[in-house]
Design an enzyme around this catalytic site. Structure first.
Site, mmCIF file in Angstrom:
data_model
loop_
_atom_site.group_PDB
_atom_site.id
_atom_site.type_symbol
_atom_site.label_atom_id
_atom_site.label_comp_id
_atom_site.label_asym_id
_atom_site.label_seq_id
_atom_site.Cartn_x
_atom_site.Cartn_y
_atom_site.Cartn_z
ATOM 1 C CE LYS A 1 0.522 -0.680 10.176
ATOM 2 N NZ LYS A 1 0.370 -1.976 10.880
ATOM 3 C CG ASP A 2 4.895 -2.921 12.085
ATOM 4 O OD1 ASP A 2 4.019 -3.537 12.690
ATOM 5 O OD2 ASP A 2 4.847 -2.694 10.863
ATOM 6 C CG HIS B 1 -0.249 -0.282 2.514
ATOM 7 N ND1 HIS B 1 0.592 0.632 3.096
ATOM 8 C CD2 HIS B 1 -0.249 -1.371 3.329
ATOM 9 C CE1 HIS B 1 1.064 0.139 4.224
ATOM 10 N NE2 HIS B 1 0.582 -1.092 4.384
ATOM 11 C CD GLN C 1 7.156 -11.643 10.315
ATOM 12 O OE1 GLN C 1 8.238 -11.656 9.723
ATOM 13 N NE2 GLN C 1 6.478 -10.523 10.486
ATOM 14 C CB SER D 1 -2.439 -2.205 8.107
ATOM 15 O OG SER D 1 -2.304 -3.593 8.305
ATOM 16 C CB SER D 2 -0.810 -5.861 4.332
ATOM 17 O OG SER D 2 0.359 -5.188 3.969
ATOM 18 C CG HIS E 1 4.321 -1.708 2.013
ATOM 19 N ND1 HIS E 1 3.022 -2.132 1.979
ATOM 20 C CD2 HIS E 1 4.903 -2.388 3.039
ATOM 21 C CE1 HIS E 1 2.814 -3.029 2.928
ATOM 22 N NE2 HIS E 1 3.932 -3.200 3.589
HETATM 23 O O1 PAF Z 1 7.049 -5.470 8.871
HETATM 24 C C1 PAF Z 1 6.964 -6.453 8.114
HETATM 25 O O2 PAF Z 1 6.295 -6.421 7.083
HETATM 26 C C2 PAF Z 1 7.709 -7.727 8.485
HETATM 27 O O3 PAF Z 1 7.702 -7.942 9.853
HETATM 28 C C3 PAF Z 1 9.145 -7.778 7.912
HETATM 29 C C4 PAF Z 1 10.017 -6.691 8.517
HETATM 30 C C5 PAF Z 1 9.100 -7.637 6.402
HETATM 31 C C6 PAF Z 1 9.788 -9.130 8.261
HETATM 32 O O4 PAF Z 1 9.072 -10.189 7.736
#
Ligand code: PAF
Length: 281
Positions: A149-150, A34, A61, A185-186, A37
């Protein structure tokens, strides 16, 4: 744009084009791209000679198998978007390429990965650190770009870079929001229209929290106000609200008027888990 699925050919190509000190910007993503990114790609393009985006939905993850399965995968559209903004290289490996053997490595970031996302998604940051380390080794970037955001992820990646002496600058790009304030966000594309119309309450509750804290309100009172705002006005369910130190993520019980702090919120809109945060300067 050159597209690679395998590490070997990507490495060979990067070796060829990174002569004479040419700088490389890395934008790691899990796809379903989006504007947020794209803002990372644009920042990288401004500061580096070559920009590499990666698209890989990293299984290590995800602590919830259904979240992994439902994570949007839109590779063709993503590649077209990256092409449009003149990204130079796209790396989109398979699981077999990234994890040929079951991984044994686990990361532990002490309290940094035990609070907030770490508490509700055990193992999540170990998986993030693992895949990001692999991408750093494969691409050897000069700079790597991550979204605000993260914030907890960003803090952990900075720690990873510092402790493992990766020679990489970590660049933080501000949150991009929809017109109604919802953080891009995706996951937003998984919201049905009703929940999509309710989701901006997350950002509204953060703004409310920020005003209350600046007025000197107790953190406990502010947390109650956030829960009340979200759950009385919408079908969203609050998972957590936290006020923490921006650098070491230690939860704060009180915020002095001039102190820096970040307010974090995670909430479920139906099955979709959304996060957002706001920096209190
Ligand atoms: O933020 C993300 O999209 C993911 O956590 C990342 C950093 C690409 C790792 O998979």
């Amino acid at each position: 744009m050159k597209i690679f699925n395998e590490i070997g050919p990507l490495r060979t190509y990067l070796k060829e084009i990174t002569t004479n000190g040419r700088t490389v910007g890395l934008v790691p993503t899990m796809g379903a791209l989006h504007e947020g990114h794209i803002s990372l790609v644009e920042a990288s393009k401004k500061a580096n000679d070559i920009t590499i985006s990666t698209i890989y939905v990293n299984p290590t993850q995800f602590n919830n198998p259904s979240d992994l399965q439902k994570y949007p995968r839109t590779l063709e559209q993503d590649a077209a978007l990256l092409e449009k903004v003149s990204c130079d290289v796209l790396f989109c490996p398979t699981d077999a390429e990234m994890y040929p053997d079951k991984t044994l490595i686990k990361f532990d970031f002490g309290h940094l990965d035990k609070v907030m996302e770490g508490e509700f998604r055990p193992g999540h940051f170990s998986g993030v650190a693992l895949v990001v380390s692999k991408l750093f080794h494969i691409c050897e970037p000069t700079r790597a770009y991550f979204g605000q955001k993260d914030w907890q992820q960003l803090t952990i990646i900075k720690r990873l870079v510092n402790e493992l002496k990766f020679n990489i600058d970590i660049v933080c790009i501000p949150i991009m929001r929809e017109a109604d304030g919802l953080a891009m966000s995706s996951r937003n594309r998984r919201l049905n229209p009703e929940l999509r119309s309710q989701a901006p309450i997350i950002n509204q509750s953060l703004r409310l929290a920020s005003e209350l804290l600046r007025k000197g309100e107790e953190v406990a009172t502010v947390k109650k106000a956030v829960k009340e705002a979200i759950e009385s006005q919408t079908e969203l369910k609050l998972e957590y609200v936290e006020v923490a130190d921006p650098v070491n993520l230690t939860p704060m019980n009180r915020v002095d008027k001039s102190a820096e702090a970040i307010i974090f919120v995670a909430a479920f809109a139906g099955e979709v888990r959304l996060i957002d945060n706001m920096y209190l300067e």
